[in-house]
Design an enzyme around this catalytic site. Structure first.
Site, PDB file in Angstrom:
ATOM      1  N   GLY A  73      11.447  43.729 -12.741  1.00  0.00           N
ATOM      2  CA  GLY A  73      11.647  42.545 -11.913  1.00  0.00           C
ATOM      3  C   GLY A  73      10.800  41.407 -12.450  1.00  0.00           C
ATOM      4  O   GLY A  73       9.970  40.852 -11.745  1.00  0.00           O
ATOM      5  N   GLU A  96      15.365  42.479 -15.357  1.00  0.00           N
ATOM      6  CA  GLU A  96      15.655  41.579 -14.246  1.00  0.00           C
ATOM      7  C   GLU A  96      17.110  41.734 -13.830  1.00  0.00           C
ATOM      8  O   GLU A  96      18.000  41.830 -14.674  1.00  0.00           O
ATOM      9  CB  GLU A  96      15.371  40.131 -14.668  1.00  0.00           C
ATOM     10  CG  GLU A  96      15.728  39.079 -13.647  1.00  0.00           C
ATOM     11  CD  GLU A  96      14.995  39.238 -12.323  1.00  0.00           C
ATOM     12  OE1 GLU A  96      15.675  39.230 -11.276  1.00  0.00           O
ATOM     13  OE2 GLU A  96      13.757  39.386 -12.333  1.00  0.00           O
ATOM     14  N   LEU A  97      17.354  41.766 -12.527  1.00  0.00           N
ATOM     15  CA  LEU A  97      18.701  41.986 -12.002  1.00  0.00           C
ATOM     16  C   LEU A  97      19.505  40.691 -11.884  1.00  0.00           C
ATOM     17  O   LEU A  97      20.717  40.686 -12.049  1.00  0.00           O
ATOM     18  CB  LEU A  97      18.608  42.678 -10.642  1.00  0.00           C
ATOM     19  CG  LEU A  97      19.914  43.062  -9.940  1.00  0.00           C
ATOM     20  CD1 LEU A  97      20.768  43.958 -10.832  1.00  0.00           C
ATOM     21  CD2 LEU A  97      19.620  43.756  -8.620  1.00  0.00           C
ATOM     22  N   SER A 130      16.784  48.256 -12.599  1.00  0.00           N
ATOM     23  CA  SER A 130      15.748  49.239 -12.951  1.00  0.00           C
ATOM     24  C   SER A 130      15.661  50.372 -11.931  1.00  0.00           C
ATOM     25  O   SER A 130      15.086  51.424 -12.221  1.00  0.00           O
ATOM     26  CB  SER A 130      14.388  48.543 -13.083  1.00  0.00           C
ATOM     27  OG  SER A 130      14.046  47.880 -11.883  1.00  0.00           O
ATOM     28  N   ASP A 152       9.693  42.879  -3.575  1.00  0.00           N
ATOM     29  CA  ASP A 152      10.108  42.635  -2.201  1.00  0.00           C
ATOM     30  C   ASP A 152       9.698  43.828  -1.344  1.00  0.00           C
ATOM     31  O   ASP A 152      10.100  44.961  -1.617  1.00  0.00           O
ATOM     32  CB  ASP A 152      11.630  42.450  -2.150  1.00  0.00           C
ATOM     33  CG  ASP A 152      12.100  41.928  -0.800  1.00  0.00           C
ATOM     34  OD1 ASP A 152      11.425  42.183   0.210  1.00  0.00           O
ATOM     35  OD2 ASP A 152      13.156  41.263  -0.763  1.00  0.00           O
ATOM     36  N   THR A 194      -7.994  79.777 -19.587  1.00  0.00           N
ATOM     37  CA  THR A 194      -8.212  80.811 -18.580  1.00  0.00           C
ATOM     38  C   THR A 194      -7.392  82.060 -18.891  1.00  0.00           C
ATOM     39  O   THR A 194      -6.358  81.998 -19.560  1.00  0.00           O
ATOM     40  CB  THR A 194      -7.822  80.312 -17.177  1.00  0.00           C
ATOM     41  OG1 THR A 194      -6.410  80.095 -17.144  1.00  0.00           O
ATOM     42  CG2 THR A 194      -8.533  79.023 -16.840  1.00  0.00           C
ATOM     43  N   GLU A 195      -7.864  83.191 -18.389  1.00  0.00           N
ATOM     44  CA  GLU A 195      -7.146  84.441 -18.594  1.00  0.00           C
ATOM     45  C   GLU A 195      -5.744  84.384 -17.980  1.00  0.00           C
ATOM     46  O   GLU A 195      -4.785  84.913 -18.542  1.00  0.00           O
ATOM     47  CB  GLU A 195      -7.936  85.606 -17.997  1.00  0.00           C
ATOM     48  CG  GLU A 195      -9.191  85.995 -18.772  1.00  0.00           C
ATOM     49  CD  GLU A 195     -10.310  84.975 -18.618  1.00  0.00           C
ATOM     50  OE1 GLU A 195     -11.256  84.993 -19.419  1.00  0.00           O
ATOM     51  OE2 GLU A 195     -10.226  84.145 -17.684  1.00  0.00           O
ATOM     52  N   GLU A 196      -5.651  83.754 -16.827  1.00  0.00           N
ATOM     53  CA  GLU A 196      -4.349  83.644 -16.167  1.00  0.00           C
ATOM     54  C   GLU A 196      -3.396  82.800 -17.011  1.00  0.00           C
ATOM     55  O   GLU A 196      -2.218  83.134 -17.148  1.00  0.00           O
ATOM     56  CB  GLU A 196      -4.519  83.017 -14.779  1.00  0.00           C
ATOM     57  CG  GLU A 196      -3.283  83.097 -13.904  1.00  0.00           C
ATOM     58  CD  GLU A 196      -2.906  84.521 -13.540  1.00  0.00           C
ATOM     59  OE1 GLU A 196      -1.707  84.749 -13.295  1.00  0.00           O
ATOM     60  OE2 GLU A 196      -3.795  85.392 -13.508  1.00  0.00           O
TER      61      GLU A 196
END
Length: 222
Positions: A73, A96-97, A130, A152, A194-196
């Site tokens: 915008g 931009e629209l 957008s 807006d 980490t092990e996990e």
């Protein structure tokens, strides 16, 4: 457009387009169906049309240099023009629209390029929505900065779906933004140290990170 009419839209003193010839409503409805070309994917975006000095032809847009700043915008392009000289090596674009406003920004950039050879070649503008087409223009983690200046607010509840800042759209913006954490060596350890995490990797699984930053308002820093 006749030549006399074209000249009338340009200020004799500044050489820039006169804003009064490009007046439009303050806001457009982003939910309405507008008809303008949209790239099928980011790879189909023609850089040569927007940055002809940097990319003389579409064949030379090899993907090694991409847009990094997007002004959503962008209005009449004030921020873009300032950023262009502040970051001369960064490609940036305004989205931009409103058609008349987009045309003004195009003419403004072209006039600045003529008046300042070698400058403002890194900035452009595109008419688009957008709220619908961000993924059509930018790849994952492509952008380093996105700007939303004075959007807006749409105070009425029935118009909240028109807000350019919403939980749903934040997901899309996060997708195209490059994470600052990529340069942080600690981040690589989050999934593997980490092990996990190592167990997940051995089993061919995926890990998902959620990183948060606390923003402290300036009036609460004391």
């Amino acid at each position: 457009m006749p030549e006399t009419e074209v000249k009338a839209t340009i200020s004799k003193s500044t050489g820039l387009p006169r804003k009064r010839f490009y007046r439009a409503r303050a806001h457009s409805n982003p939910l309405s169906d507008s008809h303008f070309p949209v790239p099928i994917s980011p790879s189909q975006f023609d850089y040569s049309l927007h940055y002809p000095q940097i990319f003389p032809s579409s064949d030379q847009a090899d993907g090694s240099r991409k847009i990094q700043f997007a002004d959503i915008g962008c209005g009449f392009g004030g921020l873009l023009i300032s950023l262009s000289t502040l970051f001369p090596e960064t490609l940036m674009i305004g989205m931009e629209l409103r058609d008349k406003v987009t045309e003004y920004v195009k003419e403004r950039i072209l006039s600045l390029r003529v008046a300042n050879p070698g400058q403002y070649q890194n900035v452009s503008v595109v008419r688009t929505n957008s709220m619908k087409y961000i993924p059509n223009y930018f790849e994952k983690a492509q952008l380093t900065k996105m700007f939303f200046l004075f959007p807006d607010p749409h105070f009425k509840e029935k118009n909240h779906r028109r807000r350019v800042i919403s939980p749903f759209l934040l997901d899309e913006y996060a997708y195209v933004l490059k994470a600052e954490l990529e340069a942080d060596p600690v981040v690589k350890l989050l999934s593997s140290a980490t092990e996990e995490g190592q167990k997940v990797a051995r089993n061919g699984g995926q890990t998902f990170q959620a990183v948060f930053r606390r923003i402290v308002p300036s009036d609460q820093t004391s």
